[in-house]
Design a protein around this motif. Structure first.
Motif, mmCIF file in Angstrom:
data_model
loop_
_atom_site.group_PDB
_atom_site.id
_atom_site.type_symbol
_atom_site.label_atom_id
_atom_site.label_comp_id
_atom_site.label_asym_id
_atom_site.label_seq_id
_atom_site.Cartn_x
_atom_site.Cartn_y
_atom_site.Cartn_z
ATOM 1 N N TRP A 29 0.824 -1.204 0.000
ATOM 2 C CA TRP A 29 0.000 0.000 0.000
ATOM 3 C C TRP A 29 0.862 1.261 0.000
ATOM 4 O O TRP A 29 0.558 2.244 -0.676
ATOM 5 C CB TRP A 29 -0.936 0.004 1.208
ATOM 6 N N THR A 30 1.926 1.224 0.778
ATOM 7 C CA THR A 30 2.846 2.373 0.810
ATOM 8 C C THR A 30 3.424 2.623 -0.570
ATOM 9 O O THR A 30 3.479 3.770 -1.041
ATOM 10 C CB THR A 30 3.984 2.112 1.812
ATOM 11 N N LYS A 31 3.833 1.564 -1.230
ATOM 12 C CA LYS A 31 4.425 1.692 -2.566
ATOM 13 C C LYS A 31 3.420 2.245 -3.564
ATOM 14 O O LYS A 31 3.723 3.169 -4.331
ATOM 15 C CB LYS A 31 4.923 0.323 -3.023
ATOM 16 N N ILE A 32 2.189 1.711 -3.542
ATOM 17 C CA ILE A 32 1.159 2.142 -4.485
ATOM 18 C C ILE A 32 0.810 3.618 -4.286
ATOM 19 O O ILE A 32 0.758 4.409 -5.238
ATOM 20 C CB ILE A 32 -0.107 1.279 -4.337
ATOM 21 N N LEU A 33 0.587 4.005 -3.021
ATOM 22 C CA LEU A 33 0.176 5.385 -2.737
ATOM 23 C C LEU A 33 1.314 6.369 -2.978
ATOM 24 O O LEU A 33 1.087 7.491 -3.442
ATOM 25 C CB LEU A 33 -0.317 5.486 -1.295
ATOM 26 N N GLN A 35 3.710 6.059 -5.160
ATOM 27 C CA GLN A 35 3.825 6.233 -6.610
ATOM 28 C C GLN A 35 2.681 7.089 -7.148
ATOM 29 O O GLN A 35 2.879 7.929 -8.034
ATOM 30 C CB GLN A 35 3.836 4.867 -7.301
ATOM 31 N N ALA A 36 1.485 6.893 -6.591
ATOM 32 C CA ALA A 36 0.315 7.627 -7.084
ATOM 33 C C ALA A 36 0.411 9.118 -6.815
ATOM 34 O O ALA A 36 -0.058 9.929 -7.628
ATOM 35 C CB ALA A 36 -0.953 7.058 -6.447
ATOM 36 N N ASP A 37 0.994 9.494 -5.666
ATOM 37 C CA ASP A 37 1.085 10.929 -5.366
ATOM 38 C C ASP A 37 2.495 11.484 -5.570
ATOM 39 O O ASP A 37 2.833 12.545 -5.042
ATOM 40 C CB ASP A 37 0.581 11.229 -3.953
ATOM 41 N N ALA A 38 3.295 10.763 -6.334
ATOM 42 C CA ALA A 38 4.651 11.228 -6.682
ATOM 43 C C ALA A 38 5.487 11.557 -5.447
ATOM 44 O O ALA A 38 6.216 12.545 -5.412
ATOM 45 C CB ALA A 38 4.576 12.438 -7.612
ATOM 46 N N SER A 39 5.347 10.714 -4.422
ATOM 47 C CA SER A 39 6.124 10.839 -3.174
ATOM 48 C C SER A 39 5.859 12.129 -2.411
ATOM 49 O O SER A 39 6.703 12.576 -1.626
ATOM 50 C CB SER A 39 7.631 10.699 -3.461
ATOM 51 N N THR A 40 4.691 12.739 -2.634
ATOM 52 C CA THR A 40 4.353 13.956 -1.891
ATOM 53 C C THR A 40 3.615 13.647 -0.594
ATOM 54 O O THR A 40 3.424 14.540 0.237
ATOM 55 C CB THR A 40 3.456 14.876 -2.739
ATOM 56 N N ASP A 41 3.140 12.416 -0.443
ATOM 57 C CA ASP A 41 2.364 11.956 0.723
ATOM 58 C C ASP A 41 0.959 12.528 0.772
ATOM 59 O O ASP A 41 0.256 12.367 1.780
ATOM 60 C CB ASP A 41 3.089 12.275 2.043
ATOM 61 N N ASN A 106 8.961 28.953 2.037
ATOM 62 C CA ASN A 106 8.708 27.608 1.527
ATOM 63 C C ASN A 106 7.251 27.567 1.088
ATOM 64 O O ASN A 106 6.348 27.464 1.908
ATOM 65 C CB ASN A 106 8.980 26.558 2.603
ATOM 66 N N LEU A 107 7.014 27.663 -0.206
ATOM 67 C CA LEU A 107 5.663 27.754 -0.740
ATOM 68 C C LEU A 107 5.209 26.446 -1.384
ATOM 69 O O LEU A 107 4.360 26.444 -2.275
ATOM 70 C CB LEU A 107 5.577 28.903 -1.749
ATOM 71 N N SER A 108 5.758 25.337 -0.907
ATOM 72 C CA SER A 108 5.377 24.023 -1.430
ATOM 73 C C SER A 108 3.935 23.708 -1.054
ATOM 74 O O SER A 108 3.590 23.648 0.127
ATOM 75 C CB SER A 108 6.308 22.943 -0.861
ATOM 76 N N LEU A 109 3.075 23.510 -2.056
ATOM 77 C CA LEU A 109 1.669 23.202 -1.798
ATOM 78 C C LEU A 109 1.527 21.850 -1.111
ATOM 79 O O LEU A 109 0.750 21.716 -0.157
ATOM 80 C CB LEU A 109 0.875 23.211 -3.106
ATOM 81 N N SER A 110 2.269 20.860 -1.568
ATOM 82 C CA SER A 110 2.173 19.536 -0.943
ATOM 83 C C SER A 110 2.662 19.576 0.498
ATOM 84 O O SER A 110 2.104 18.913 1.374
ATOM 85 C CB SER A 110 2.987 18.510 -1.745
ATOM 86 N N GLY A 111 3.693 20.386 0.754
ATOM 87 C CA GLY A 111 4.189 20.528 2.124
ATOM 88 C C GLY A 111 3.160 21.187 3.020
ATOM 89 O O GLY A 111 2.993 20.806 4.184
ATOM 90 N N LEU A 112 2.429 22.172 2.490
ATOM 91 C CA LEU A 112 1.377 22.842 3.252
ATOM 92 C C LEU A 112 0.241 21.860 3.572
ATOM 93 O O LEU A 112 -0.268 21.824 4.693
ATOM 94 C CB LEU A 112 0.842 24.028 2.454
ATOM 95 N N ILE A 113 -0.121 21.056 2.580
ATOM 96 C CA ILE A 113 -1.213 20.097 2.779
ATOM 97 C C ILE A 113 -0.834 19.046 3.812
ATOM 98 O O ILE A 113 -1.593 18.774 4.750
ATOM 99 C CB ILE A 113 -1.591 19.431 1.439
ATOM 100 N N THR A 114 0.340 18.448 3.656
ATOM 101 C CA THR A 114 0.723 17.333 4.537
ATOM 102 C C THR A 114 1.179 17.809 5.911
ATOM 103 O O THR A 114 0.871 17.179 6.923
ATOM 104 C CB THR A 114 1.837 16.492 3.891
#
Length: 275
Positions: A29-33, A35-41, A106-114
């Motif tokens: 599951w970790t591998k699938i997810l 890969q699906a979110d391009a390692s952004t979590d 640091n204006l990373s959108l994925s960083g803000l979300i996670t």
């Protein structure tokens, strides 16, 4: 089922979720997810939170069987807009202070979300509404023991923010105090997660966007600005009480919660005036 057995059931379920459910989360599951979110979590984090803690959330809703499911886990949307606006106002001075101190953005959108949105939502839902809420509201624990058991676990989860043993212990201590403060906000805002959640999100967001240093412990100047958000949140709650909202955490509920209003009774609408 008596209070002791109910308390043991809540704690055992939390331990099962927090420590044992991980063994059922397959690496595939970790591998699938990932890969699906391009390692952004962005997909991985909510999926894992829900997988690990759904048993605790289900138990909480079952304990409060006379309540609406959303009431039981702090998601009743009454006052949502006011709580959002109040939290934003409370965090503006801190954010401006961080902007003044910072040399980096640091204006990373994925960083803000996670790092902000997910952290604020899931941690308040699980540690405040589900774990603390079940112990304080249903099992009749006092505010102090119920807040401490949930806040210490919350604090230990931030031990990684310390670079050595001393700073790790300081990170645990600071986040334990923060967890207790969030628990108090949760109680005094009608047993809804919205105000502590938005405080959590906005404070994390300001910290991350302006690349503040020091982890959970922070530094002197950063902590002074952080203190403004905490003080203003207290002012907000006291303003609600002065406008007629019932005070939920009192001297009589610090060690044993004897209030019949918190146990399996319908929630009355709370006043939610903005600051």
């Amino acid at each position: 089922m008596n209070i002791i057995l109910k308390s043991l059931l809540v704690i055992a379920t939390f331990v099962f979720c927090h420590y044992i459910m991980k063994s059922f989360w397959g690496s595939e599951w970790t591998k699938i997810l990932t890969q699906a979110d391009a390692s952004t979590d962005v997909l991985f984090i909510p999926a894992k939170y829900l997988f690990l803690y759904t048993p605790l959330l289900v138990l909480t809703t079952l304990l409060f069987k006379r309540r609406n499911m959303l009431d039981a886990i702090g998601l009743n949307t009454a006052g949502f807009n006011n709580y959002t606006f109040a939290a934003l106002l409370c965090c503006i001075p801190m954010t401006l202070g961080y902007a003044y101190l910072s040399n980096n953005l640091n204006l990373s959108l994925s960083g803000l979300i996670t790092g902000s949105i997910y952290a604020g939502f899931f941690e308040e839902l699980i540690f405040r509404a589900a774990l603390f809420g079940a112990l304080y509201r249903f099992c009749r624990w006092g505010f102090i023991p119920a807040a401490l058991i949930s806040s210490v676990v919350f604090g230990v989860g931030h031990m990684y923010q310390g670079g050595d043993a001393v700073s790790a212990l300081m990170a645990v201590a600071v986040t334990t105090v923060a967890g207790t403060w969030f628990a108090w906000l949760y109680c005094e805002c009608g047993y809804k997660i919205w105000f502590p959640m938005w405080m959590h999100i906005f404070m994390n967001a300001a910290y991350g966007i302006f690349s503040m240093s020091g982890g959970a412990v922070g530094d002197l100047h950063g902590n002074l600005y952080k203190a403004t958000a905490i003080v203003l949140s207290i002012v907000y709650v006291e303003a609600l009480i002065r406008r007629g909202k019932k005070r939920e955490v009192t001297m009589s509920s610090l060690f044993i919660n004897t209030s019949a209003a918190t146990l399996n009774t319908p929630i009355k609408p709370q006043m939610t005036a903005a600051v």
